[in-house]
Write an enzyme that holds these catalytic residues in place. Structure first.
Site, PDB file in Angstrom:
ATOM      1  N   HIS A  49      65.660 104.398  38.029  1.00  0.00           N
ATOM      2  CA  HIS A  49      66.023 103.549  36.961  1.00  0.00           C
ATOM      3  C   HIS A  49      67.077 104.126  36.303  1.00  0.00           C
ATOM      4  O   HIS A  49      66.999 105.248  35.868  1.00  0.00           O
ATOM      5  CB  HIS A  49      65.104 103.094  35.989  1.00  0.00           C
ATOM      6  CG  HIS A  49      64.353 101.957  36.605  1.00  0.00           C
ATOM      7  ND1 HIS A  49      63.111 102.267  37.426  1.00  0.00           N
ATOM      8  CD2 HIS A  49      63.963 100.637  36.353  1.00  0.00           C
ATOM      9  CE1 HIS A  49      62.553 101.157  37.721  1.00  0.00           C
ATOM     10  NE2 HIS A  49      63.067 100.225  37.102  1.00  0.00           N
TER      11      HIS A  49
ATOM     12  N   ASN B  61      62.568 112.766  38.085  1.00  0.00           N
ATOM     13  CA  ASN B  61      62.537 111.464  37.356  1.00  0.00           C
ATOM     14  C   ASN B  61      61.136 111.309  36.577  1.00  0.00           C
ATOM     15  O   ASN B  61      61.264 110.479  35.643  1.00  0.00           O
ATOM     16  CB  ASN B  61      62.345 110.418  38.758  1.00  0.00           C
ATOM     17  CG  ASN B  61      62.169 108.806  38.336  1.00  0.00           C
ATOM     18  OD1 ASN B  61      62.750 108.374  37.205  1.00  0.00           O
ATOM     19  ND2 ASN B  61      61.467 108.317  39.246  1.00  0.00           N
TER      20      ASN B  61
END
Length: 334
Positions: free
Chosen positions: A209, A239
Site C-alpha cells: 500500500h 513492507n
C-alpha cells in the site's frame, strides 16, 4: 483450426500496428492505417471461433493507439520538438516495456485532465497537484478515492504519488475499522495502463500500500485502498517491518498534531528497474514518505531502499527531499 485462425489474427493485428507506425512518420499513408484496421476488424468478425475474442481485439486496438502516440512523439522530437517535462524522472536504465507514451485515448485523456477536483480536500490548499506536474512519458492519470488521491502512472503501473489528509478525528474513526484484504485491479484504468492480480502472484513481492489501509476512516475508503492502483511491488520484509513501523509512527504524530497532516507516499525507480508479471509492473528501488504539518508549515521525509535489511533512521528536511528525489510537492516551502 482455432490455432490457425488465431495465428492469422495475430498476423493481421501485427499488420495493423505496423501501418499505424508508418502513418505516424508519413501522414500521407493514413489511408493505409484506416484500411488495415477496417480489413482486420472485418475479417475477425467473419470468423466464428474468433468472435469471442472481441475484447482481445479492443485491447489490441488500444495498444496500437498507444504505439502510434509514441511514434508521433519520436517523430516530433526528431523534428526538433520536445516532450513535456516535469518533476518525475524516468529510470536511468529503463526496464523492458512496450514503446508506449502518454494518454492517447479520449477516456484516458479525460481522466487525466479531470484533476483532483473530486478529492481536493486531500491536498494542501497551497500545493495543488496535477498530471501536468510529471512528464507525458509517465502516462499520468489522476484518481480520486474517498480517503486519498493518487497520481498514477500507466507506464510503471504504480502510483507516482498518493496524498492523504490525516487528522486526529479521522484516525480515531479509522481505529478498529475491519481490514478487508480484498485486492483488485482498478476498473477505472484502461487495460494497457493497469496491473492485474496475476502480475503479483508468485512474484516474491508484496502488494505494498502507498496510502495505508489503516489510515482509512470509512468502509468505502478501506475497500478503495486495496485497488492495485494504490500498490507497488514491495519487499515482504520491508513492507511488514520497517515500512509498517513508519506508517504507524506517522499516524501517532498525526493524532498529536493540532491540525491537518498531509502525507505524500510513492516509489522511486533508480538504476536497472526490474518488472513483474505479464503487464511489466515496475519494482521500485526506493519508497518515500513525506509528511507536511499544515499548522506548523513544516515538512520532513524518509527515502528508504526497497530492501529487507533497511533500518529506519532520522528523517531528512524538505529541502533534502527535493534534492534527493527531484519532486517539489510543496513549492511554497522550498
Amino acid at each position: 483450426m482455432l490455432r490457425k485462425l488465431v495465428g492469422r489474427g495475430a498476423l493481421a493485428g501485427y499488420s495493423a500496428v505496423a501501418a499505424l507506425g508508418s502513418a505516424a512518420y508519413v501522414p500521407q499513408l493514413d489511408h493505409v492505417r484506416q484500411w488495415a484496421i477496417h480489413s482486420t476488424t472485418q475479417w475477425l468478425q467473419q470468423q466464428g471461433p474468433v468472435q469471442t475474442a472481441q475484447q482481445w481485439w479492443g485491447e489490441l486496438q488500444s495498444t496500437a493507439a498507444d504505439w502510434q502516440a509514441r511514434f508521433e512523439d519520436i517523430a516530433r522530437q526528431s523534428r526538433g520538438g520536445s516532450a513535456a517535462s516535469g518533476t518525475g524522472h524516468a529510470p536511468s536504465s529503463a526496464p523492458p516495456s512496450p514503446p508506449v507514451a502518454g494518454p492517447s485515448s479520449p477516456a484516458a485523456s479525460d481522466k487525466a485532465s479531470q484533476g483532483f477536483a473530486d478529492c481536493a480536500e486531500q491536498l494542501p490548499p497551497d500545493a495543488p497537484l496535477s498530471a501536468a506536474s510529471v512528464g507525458r512519458s509517465w502516462m499520468p492519470v489522476t484518481l480520486c478515492s474517498t480517503g486519498f488521491a493518487v497520481l498514477y502512472s500507466g507506464l510503471s503501473k504504480t502510483p507516482i504519488v498518493t496524498v492523504e489528509r490525516l487528522s486526529r478525528q479521522r484516525l480515531q474513526s479509522a481505529a478498529g475499522l475491519p481490514r478487508t484484504d480484498h485486492f483488485y485491479a482498478d476498473a477505472r484504468l484502461r487495460a494497457a495502463y493497469k496491473a492485474e492480480l496475476s502480475d503479483y502472484q508468485a512474484s516474491g513481492y508484496d502488494r505494498g500500500h502507498m496510502a495505508p489501509a489503516a489510515d482509512q476512516s470509512t468502509a468505502t475508503g478501506m475497500a478503495q485502498s486495496f485497488a492495485l492502483s494504490n500498490m507497488v511491488p514491495q519487499d515482504p520484509t520491508h513492507n511488514r517491518q520497517v515500512w509498517s513501523k513508519l506508517e504507524a509512527d506517522v499516524r501517532k504524530y498525526a493524532k498529536r498534531a493540532r491540525g491537518n497532516v498531509f502525507v505524500y507516499t510513492g516509489p522511486l525507480f533508480e538504476g536497472q528497474t526490474p518488472t513483474i508479471g505479464r503487464n511489466q509492473v515496475w519494482v521500485p528501488s526506493h519508497l518515500y514518505k513525506l509528511v507536511f504539518d499544515e499548522q506548523q508549515q513544516r515538512a520532513w521525509a524518509w527515502v528508504l531502499p526497497n530492501q529487507a535489511d533497511v533500518q529506519l533512521g532520522a528523517p531528512m528536511s524538505y529541502a533534502q527531499f527535493v534534492q534527493r528525489t527531484g519532486r517539489n510537492f510543496l513549492p511554497h516551502l522550498h
